[in-house]
Scaffold this motif. Structure first.
Motif, PDB file in Angstrom:
ATOM      1  N   THR A 338      -2.647 -14.563  18.880  1.00 47.53           N
ATOM      2  CA  THR A 338      -3.437 -14.071  17.442  1.00 47.53           C
ATOM      3  C   THR A 338      -2.422 -13.139  17.070  1.00 47.53           C
ATOM      4  O   THR A 338      -2.098 -11.950  17.629  1.00 47.53           O
ATOM      5  N   HIS A 339      -2.120 -13.386  15.789  1.00 49.21           N
ATOM      6  CA  HIS A 339      -1.251 -12.421  15.097  1.00 49.21           C
ATOM      7  C   HIS A 339      -2.036 -11.700  14.117  1.00 49.21           C
ATOM      8  O   HIS A 339      -2.915 -12.422  13.262  1.00 49.21           O
ATOM      9  N   VAL A 340      -1.789 -10.341  13.890  1.00 48.69           N
ATOM     10  CA  VAL A 340      -2.586  -9.435  12.887  1.00 48.69           C
ATOM     11  C   VAL A 340      -1.462  -8.909  12.199  1.00 48.69           C
ATOM     12  O   VAL A 340      -0.274  -8.684  12.781  1.00 48.69           O
ATOM     13  N   GLN A 341      -1.398  -8.971  10.707  1.00 45.38           N
ATOM     14  CA  GLN A 341      -0.145  -8.488   9.725  1.00 45.38           C
ATOM     15  C   GLN A 341      -0.850  -8.166   8.448  1.00 45.38           C
ATOM     16  O   GLN A 341      -1.975  -8.534   8.056  1.00 45.38           O
ATOM     17  N   PHE A 342      -0.157  -7.467   7.637  1.00 43.47           N
ATOM     18  CA  PHE A 342      -0.449  -6.911   6.480  1.00 43.47           C
ATOM     19  C   PHE A 342      -0.272  -8.469   5.434  1.00 43.47           C
ATOM     20  O   PHE A 342       0.694  -8.976   5.662  1.00 43.47           O
ATOM     21  N   ASN A 343      -1.100  -8.310   4.567  1.00 45.54           N
ATOM     22  CA  ASN A 343      -0.904  -9.481   3.586  1.00 45.54           C
ATOM     23  C   ASN A 343       0.111  -9.078   2.418  1.00 45.54           C
ATOM     24  O   ASN A 343      -0.198  -8.406   1.571  1.00 45.54           O
ATOM     25  N   GLY A 344       1.447  -9.330   2.996  1.00 43.36           N
ATOM     26  CA  GLY A 344       2.423  -8.890   1.899  1.00 43.36           C
ATOM     27  C   GLY A 344       3.352  -7.770   2.695  1.00 43.36           C
ATOM     28  O   GLY A 344       2.850  -7.288   3.702  1.00 43.36           O
ATOM     29  N   ILE A 345       4.304  -7.211   2.041  1.00 41.26           N
ATOM     30  CA  ILE A 345       5.190  -6.252   2.664  1.00 41.26           C
ATOM     31  C   ILE A 345       5.083  -5.226   1.847  1.00 41.26           C
ATOM     32  O   ILE A 345       5.465  -3.953   2.177  1.00 41.26           O
ATOM     33  N   SER A 346       4.606  -5.079   0.559  1.00 33.98           N
ATOM     34  CA  SER A 346       4.712  -3.877  -0.512  1.00 33.98           C
ATOM     35  C   SER A 346       3.566  -4.093  -1.522  1.00 33.98           C
ATOM     36  O   SER A 346       3.396  -5.294  -1.914  1.00 33.98           O
ATOM     37  N   ASP A 347       3.136  -3.135  -2.301  1.00 30.78           N
ATOM     38  CA  ASP A 347       2.705  -3.195  -3.513  1.00 30.78           C
ATOM     39  C   ASP A 347       2.660  -1.966  -4.042  1.00 30.78           C
ATOM     40  O   ASP A 347       3.075  -0.819  -3.717  1.00 30.78           O
ATOM     41  N   ALA A 348       1.953  -1.893  -5.298  1.00 31.49           N
ATOM     42  CA  ALA A 348       1.988  -0.533  -6.079  1.00 31.49           C
ATOM     43  C   ALA A 348       0.482  -0.171  -6.573  1.00 31.49           C
ATOM     44  O   ALA A 348      -0.083  -1.070  -6.949  1.00 31.49           O
ATOM     45  N   VAL A 349       0.145   0.983  -6.764  1.00 24.96           N
ATOM     46  CA  VAL A 349      -0.942   1.598  -7.181  1.00 24.96           C
ATOM     47  C   VAL A 349      -1.082   2.519  -7.994  1.00 24.96           C
ATOM     48  O   VAL A 349       0.068   3.659  -7.729  1.00 24.96           O
ATOM     49  N   ALA A 350      -1.578   2.740  -9.363  1.00 24.20           N
ATOM     50  CA  ALA A 350      -1.553   4.014 -10.168  1.00 24.20           C
ATOM     51  C   ALA A 350      -2.442   4.980  -9.438  1.00 24.20           C
ATOM     52  O   ALA A 350      -3.469   4.542  -8.984  1.00 24.20           O
ATOM     53  N   LYS A 351      -2.008   6.164  -9.496  1.00 28.11           N
ATOM     54  CA  LYS A 351      -3.066   7.244  -9.052  1.00 28.11           C
ATOM     55  C   LYS A 351      -4.502   7.130  -9.802  1.00 28.11           C
ATOM     56  O   LYS A 351      -5.464   7.449  -9.037  1.00 28.11           O
ATOM     57  N   SER A 352      -4.460   7.018 -11.092  1.00 33.52           N
ATOM     58  CA  SER A 352      -5.483   6.733 -11.883  1.00 33.52           C
ATOM     59  C   SER A 352      -6.290   5.667 -11.429  1.00 33.52           C
ATOM     60  O   SER A 352      -7.788   5.654 -11.682  1.00 33.52           O
ATOM     61  N   ASP A 415      -5.428  11.832  -7.540  1.00 37.00           N
ATOM     62  CA  ASP A 415      -4.720  12.018  -8.522  1.00 37.00           C
ATOM     63  C   ASP A 415      -4.596  13.494  -8.921  1.00 37.00           C
ATOM     64  O   ASP A 415      -5.496  14.181  -9.087  1.00 37.00           O
ATOM     65  N   ASN A 416      -3.451  13.880  -8.644  1.00 37.26           N
ATOM     66  CA  ASN A 416      -3.100  15.542  -8.911  1.00 37.26           C
ATOM     67  C   ASN A 416      -2.764  15.884 -10.417  1.00 37.26           C
ATOM     68  O   ASN A 416      -2.314  16.784 -10.691  1.00 37.26           O
ATOM     69  N   ILE A 443       5.652  -9.342  10.390  1.00 33.84           N
ATOM     70  CA  ILE A 443       5.534  -8.345   9.532  1.00 33.84           C
ATOM     71  C   ILE A 443       4.367  -7.174   9.878  1.00 33.84           C
ATOM     72  O   ILE A 443       3.410  -7.632   9.437  1.00 33.84           O
ATOM     73  N   SER A 444       4.682  -6.308  10.434  1.00 35.08           N
ATOM     74  CA  SER A 444       3.808  -5.420  10.802  1.00 35.08           C
ATOM     75  C   SER A 444       3.798  -3.850   9.896  1.00 35.08           C
ATOM     76  O   SER A 444       2.727  -3.218  10.402  1.00 35.08           O
ATOM     77  N   ASN A 445       4.674  -3.719   9.152  1.00 34.95           N
ATOM     78  CA  ASN A 445       4.561  -2.543   8.255  1.00 34.95           C
ATOM     79  C   ASN A 445       4.290  -2.812   6.634  1.00 34.95           C
ATOM     80  O   ASN A 445       4.758  -4.068   6.390  1.00 34.95           O
ATOM     81  N   PHE A 446       4.005  -1.862   6.023  1.00 37.33           N
ATOM     82  CA  PHE A 446       3.659  -1.982   4.625  1.00 37.33           C
ATOM     83  C   PHE A 446       3.792  -0.869   3.875  1.00 37.33           C
ATOM     84  O   PHE A 446       3.868   0.060   4.467  1.00 37.33           O
ATOM     85  N   ARG A 447       4.599  -1.000   2.777  1.00 35.02           N
ATOM     86  CA  ARG A 447       4.693   0.028   1.829  1.00 35.02           C
ATOM     87  C   ARG A 447       4.323   0.200   0.515  1.00 35.02           C
ATOM     88  O   ARG A 447       4.231  -1.016  -0.079  1.00 35.02           O
ATOM     89  N   LEU A 448       3.275   1.024   0.255  1.00 33.07           N
ATOM     90  CA  LEU A 448       2.649   1.108  -1.034  1.00 33.07           C
ATOM     91  C   LEU A 448       3.141   2.268  -1.685  1.00 33.07           C
ATOM     92  O   LEU A 448       3.328   3.405  -1.417  1.00 33.07           O
ATOM     93  N   SER A 449       3.734   2.024  -3.323  1.00 34.05           N
ATOM     94  CA  SER A 449       4.033   2.825  -3.927  1.00 34.05           C
ATOM     95  C   SER A 449       2.842   3.271  -4.852  1.00 34.05           C
ATOM     96  O   SER A 449       2.067   2.575  -5.365  1.00 34.05           O
ATOM     97  N   ILE A 450       2.762   4.715  -4.837  1.00 31.12           N
ATOM     98  CA  ILE A 450       1.777   5.430  -5.384  1.00 31.12           C
ATOM     99  C   ILE A 450       2.279   5.797  -7.012  1.00 31.12           C
ATOM    100  O   ILE A 450       2.929   6.911  -6.692  1.00 31.12           O
ATOM    101  N   THR A 451       1.873   5.180  -7.848  1.00 27.27           N
ATOM    102  CA  THR A 451       2.896   5.666  -9.248  1.00 27.27           C
ATOM    103  C   THR A 451       1.555   6.550 -10.251  1.00 27.27           C
ATOM    104  O   THR A 451       0.396   6.639  -9.997  1.00 27.27           O
ATOM    105  N   SER A 452       2.247   7.451 -11.091  1.00 26.60           N
ATOM    106  CA  SER A 452       1.473   8.082 -12.013  1.00 26.60           C
ATOM    107  C   SER A 452       1.666   7.624 -13.340  1.00 26.60           C
ATOM    108  O   SER A 452       2.494   7.008 -13.733  1.00 26.60           O
ATOM    109  N   GLY A 453       0.900   8.436 -14.134  1.00 25.41           N
ATOM    110  CA  GLY A 453       0.953   7.937 -15.590  1.00 25.41           C
ATOM    111  C   GLY A 453       1.728   8.833 -16.513  1.00 25.41           C
ATOM    112  O   GLY A 453       2.570   9.460 -16.383  1.00 25.41           O
ATOM    113  N   THR A 454       0.981   8.923 -17.822  1.00 27.82           N
ATOM    114  CA  THR A 454       1.676   9.940 -18.770  1.00 27.82           C
ATOM    115  C   THR A 454       1.836  11.222 -18.406  1.00 27.82           C
ATOM    116  O   THR A 454       0.903  11.701 -18.037  1.00 27.82           O
ATOM    117  N   ASP A 455       3.002  11.870 -18.787  1.00 29.87           N
ATOM    118  CA  ASP A 455       2.956  13.304 -18.631  1.00 29.87           C
ATOM    119  C   ASP A 455       2.996  13.884 -20.156  1.00 29.87           C
ATOM    120  O   ASP A 455       4.158  14.175 -20.784  1.00 29.87           O
TER     121      ASP A 455
END
Length: 797
Positions: A338-352, A415-416, A443-455
């Motif tokens: 039985t294998h358990v793993q993340f669906n993919g290795i990375s992704d990105a999401v905006a704070k908003s 969102d700070n 593939i047992s680790n996953f990296r999520l990039s948390i991005t921000s918007g307009t300054d």
């Protein structure tokens, strides 16, 4: 006196070539002596003819010995009918050749390939074994398909059809085209015995390979078929059983199957396979006791138990008997894990976004027990802190027994309000229990990039309400002052961070092609594309315009080379591997739809940042024609086009999360921003509206409220709605169906004066084709001015 002319007749002999055959001889022919010419001479002992009746064999002595055409890769649908010298590859260069034919509606309804043999031994021959390849070189849509059937004869005129083992048929195809790789399809006749013969000492023996339509009499829309790699062996036949073969190690081992392998045995016509769970073969698995595998040297054994040891052995067989048993081979099937793993290795999401669903997958779940695992958030000084994830750090995930359904962790993103370089959140799967030998996948680790918007604090010095050159000048001073310049080598570092593939952090995304390319393949696979080409300003790779990260993007070197220094405009031929980009040689380049706005905003940035007011910097200007001038005159070197198209692209493709994140990353390095990503409406405030919008609405000033017709219209799946505000106003922008039911509220809040645009997409809804209405209600914050207007637009799916 009469003179007499005497004719002296000399006898002459016509010699018919033949191939000697006798026990112990092996005959081979690969047809490579045909070379690459259309009118090729066949090897000695071989002849050909083409007849105008289907499935008809002619007369060996009347046949010729030359081909009509050379063929090979991509044999066209208009290829002529007749006898072909086929190349296994390009028709004019491939050294590996084959001989065959192609039919048409009226000609070459049969093509025959003959060979002539003579028994030079001392005994009557009763059998020969034959091997040859039958190759299809072109598709054919004839419903009956085409075949090559073998015939044999002792006089070259009266023919006997060989048995069904010597019929090779190809079913119909959907078209009549060739293929990028040749042969399109190969079927092998392997060591098939042609028995029941009686070839006397010094007797003749002939073979005929008849190419024709499989059934019926219609021979149009034909497939092109040939033969190659002819072998005749085991000549004379045998009266004894074959020798024992040797079993070889198993291959392709899975939890429920493996492939048994063995050596061939001379004179064998088939092989018998035993498979058992006992080393002494006291029992057999179902259907594998003396299993006739045919005349092949491997067989797949299926429906086995996981993690179980099996044994197999083989016997060779022909019409005279069966050989001794081979050696025994043991093989153990794999365990089900039985294998358990993340669906993919990375992704990105905006704070908003506020939330992100982290998805886990499972394979081979235990059918009786639930599978459980822990997901751990790992933080260090260079990544996001738990505060970005609402202070959560550990989650438990449960897969129900027997369920292969994915499971999600809903991550709450905080969102700070700070615009910054993406923060990386790392996750790890641990403590997998309950499954059959359960553990994490590869593939047992996953990296999520948390991005921000307009300054927006970056633009506090920009005077509200400015337009035209005044606004452009203030933006120029803002993005020029306090910015940091880097070397051309350092651009590699910026691109790897700014253009990172959200789905694979080891890769970057090509600006025009959309291809995901390994970061460590810079200069080999991808290079640094100057979106504002270096020659349009003569700045090369000098520090400044030549190294400005806001317009330097990764791209496949081949696509980049084709782009060269072309201007930007619509139309042209598709770029190979260009993701939908197009080009007109020597004139213009159209990027893929997903980055048209990106390209436009980079061009407008460069024309704002570099105006020649600093010594050594170019004066970059956007013109409304292509191609822009290419002249030694310095005053023209900074021209780039086409303005009206770039204005259109800015509206057509608003900034997305990837582009906004990229702006943040470059800001982190250069300490300046592309203002047109944060405020794309400033482009029309400075350069105006696209021509097609002007034609419908005229040049509008910012003294009035205006609602523009959406672009494009009709649309699928998305369209841009633009409007302008004379003062800071509360804006409500809604979409309704034709019955007046509200579909979505696009805007609901206070917006500054100026031109604005927003995107409406049908992708996340179940909207059908039809007419819809968008309505704006705006009220000046200072009071006194209100605006209400509606417009129709059309969705076409």
């Amino acid at each position: 006196m009469k003179k007499f002319l005497f004719l002296i007749l000399f006898p002459f002999v016509i010699s018919f070539a033949q191939i000697s055959i006798a026990p112990g001889i092996e005959v081979t022919e690969n047809f490579n002596s045909l070379l690459t010419i259309a009118s090729a001479t066949l090897p000695a002992h071989w002849k050909v003819d083409k007849l105008t009746s289907v499935r008809t064999v002619g007369n060996y002595s009347a046949a010729g010995n030359t081909t009509n055409y050379a063929g090979g890769t991509n044999l066209s649908l208009s290829a002529g009918n007749g006898i072909y010298n086929f190349g296994i590859g390009a028709a004019t260069t491939a050294t590996d050749r084959a001989i065959g034919g192609l039919s048409s509606g009226g000609g070459s309804q049969s093509v025959n390939i003959y060979s002539y043999f003579k028994n030079t031994g001392t005994q009557t021959l009763t059998q020969v074994d034959l091997s040859y390849d039958v190759m299809r070189f072109r598709n054919g849509s004839n419903a009956a398909g085409f075949s090559i059937q073998l015939y044999y004869s002792t006089n070259g005129t009266t023919w006997t059809s060989a048995d069904s083992n010597f019929v090779t048929s190809f079913p119909t195809n959907i078209d009549n085209t060739g293929s990028p790789t040749v042969p399109i399809e190969t079927k092998k006749i392997l060591n098939q015995p042609l028995s029941g013969l009686s070839i006397l000492q010094n007797g003749s023996f002939y073979l005929a390979f008849n190419y024709s339509v499989t059934t019926g009499t219609t021979t149009s829309n034909a497939q092109a078929i040939g033969i190659d790699n002819f072998v005749m062996n085991n000549i004379g036949g045998t009266t004894t059983a074959p020798n024992a073969t040797a079993a070889l190690a198993a291959s392709n081992i899975t939890a429920t199957s493996f492939t048994a392998n063995w050596n061939s045995s001379a004179s064998a016509t088939s092989y018998l396979l035993d498979v058992s769970t006992s080393s002494d073969f006291s029992n057999f698995i179902t259907d594998f006791e003396n299993k006739d595998a045919g005349n092949i040297t491997s067989a797949t054994v299926t429906s086995l138990m996981p993690g179980t040891k099996y044994y197999y052995r083989v016997k060779a067989k022909n019409s005279f008997g069966t050989s001794d048993t081979s050696n025994s081979i043991s093989v153990t099937t794999l365990d089900i894990i039985t294998h358990v793993q993340f669906n993919g290795i990375s992704d990105a999401v905006a704070k908003s976004n506020g939330v992100y669903n982290l998805e886990l997958t499972i394979t081979d779940p235990d059918v009786t027990n639930a599978t459980t695992c822990s997901v751990i958030f790992i933080s260090d000084s260079s990544t996001a802190k738990t505060s970005y994830l609402n202070n959560d750090s550990t989650w438990t995930v449960i897969f129900p027994a027997g369920s292969s359904a994915n499971q999600n962790i809903a991550l709450t993103i905080s969102d700070n309000g700070i615009s910054e370089i993406p923060k990386k959140a790392y996750f790890l799967i641990q403590n997998v229990t309950g499954g059959s030998l359960a553990h994490t996948g590869s593939i047992s680790n996953f990296r999520l990039s948390i991005t921000s918007g307009t300054d927006n604090s970056y633009y506090t010095t920009i005077t509200q309400g400015l337009t035209g050159e005044e606004l452009k000048t203030e933006l120029h001073n803002l993005i020029k002052n306090n910015s940091i310049k880097f070397s051309y080598d350092y651009v590699w570092t910026m691109d790897k961070a700014a253009d990172e593939d959200p789905k694979n952090y080891n890769n970057v995304i090509g600006i025009y092609s959309g291809i995901s390319m390994a970061k460590n393949q810079q200069a080999n696979i991808w290079n640094r594309e100057h979106v504002w080409s270096k020659s349009h300003g003569d700045f090369g790779t000098d520090i400044g315009a030549g190294t400005d990260g806001h317009h330097l993007r990764p791209e496949n070197s081949n696509v980049n080379s084709l782009k060269s220094n072309l201007d930007f405009d619509n139309g042209g031929n598709l770029v190979p591997n260009g993701g939908g980009s197009k080009y007109i040689a020597g004139t213009s380049w159209e990027p893929r739809d997903e980055t048209k706005g990106d390209v436009a905003r980079m061009i407008f940035y460069m024309a704002t940042r570099y105006n020649g007011d600093v010594a050594g910097e170019p004066n970059l200007q956007i013109v409304n024609y292509v191609p822009s001038p290419d002249t030694p005159n310095d005053s023209l070197k900074g021209f780039y086009g086409k303005l009206s198209t770039l204005l259109q692209w800015n509206l057509q493709d608003p900034p997305d999360a990837f582009e906004m994140n990229r702006n943040n990353v470059i800001y982190y390095y250069q300490h300046n921003r592309n203002p047109y990503i944060d405020h794309p409406e400033w482009i029309t405030s400075i350069w105006g509206l696209p021509n097609d919008v002007k034609e419908n609405y005229g040049d509008q000033t910012i003294s009035n409220f205006v609602l523009y017709q959406n672009y494009p219209n009709p649309f699928n799946p998305s369209t841009v709605i633009s409007y302008q505000l004379p003062t800071s106003s509360f804006v409500s922008l809604k979409v309704f169906d034709i019955l007046g039911r509200e579909i979505i509220r696009l805007i609901n809040g206070v917006q500054n004066a100026g031109l604005h645009n927003t995107t409406f997409s049908s992708l996340n809804s179940k909207l059908t084709s039809g007419i819809y209405i968008y309505t704006i209600n705006a009220r000046s914050v200072s009071g006194g001015k209100e605006f209400h207007k509606s417009a129709k637009f059309v969705l076409l799916k």
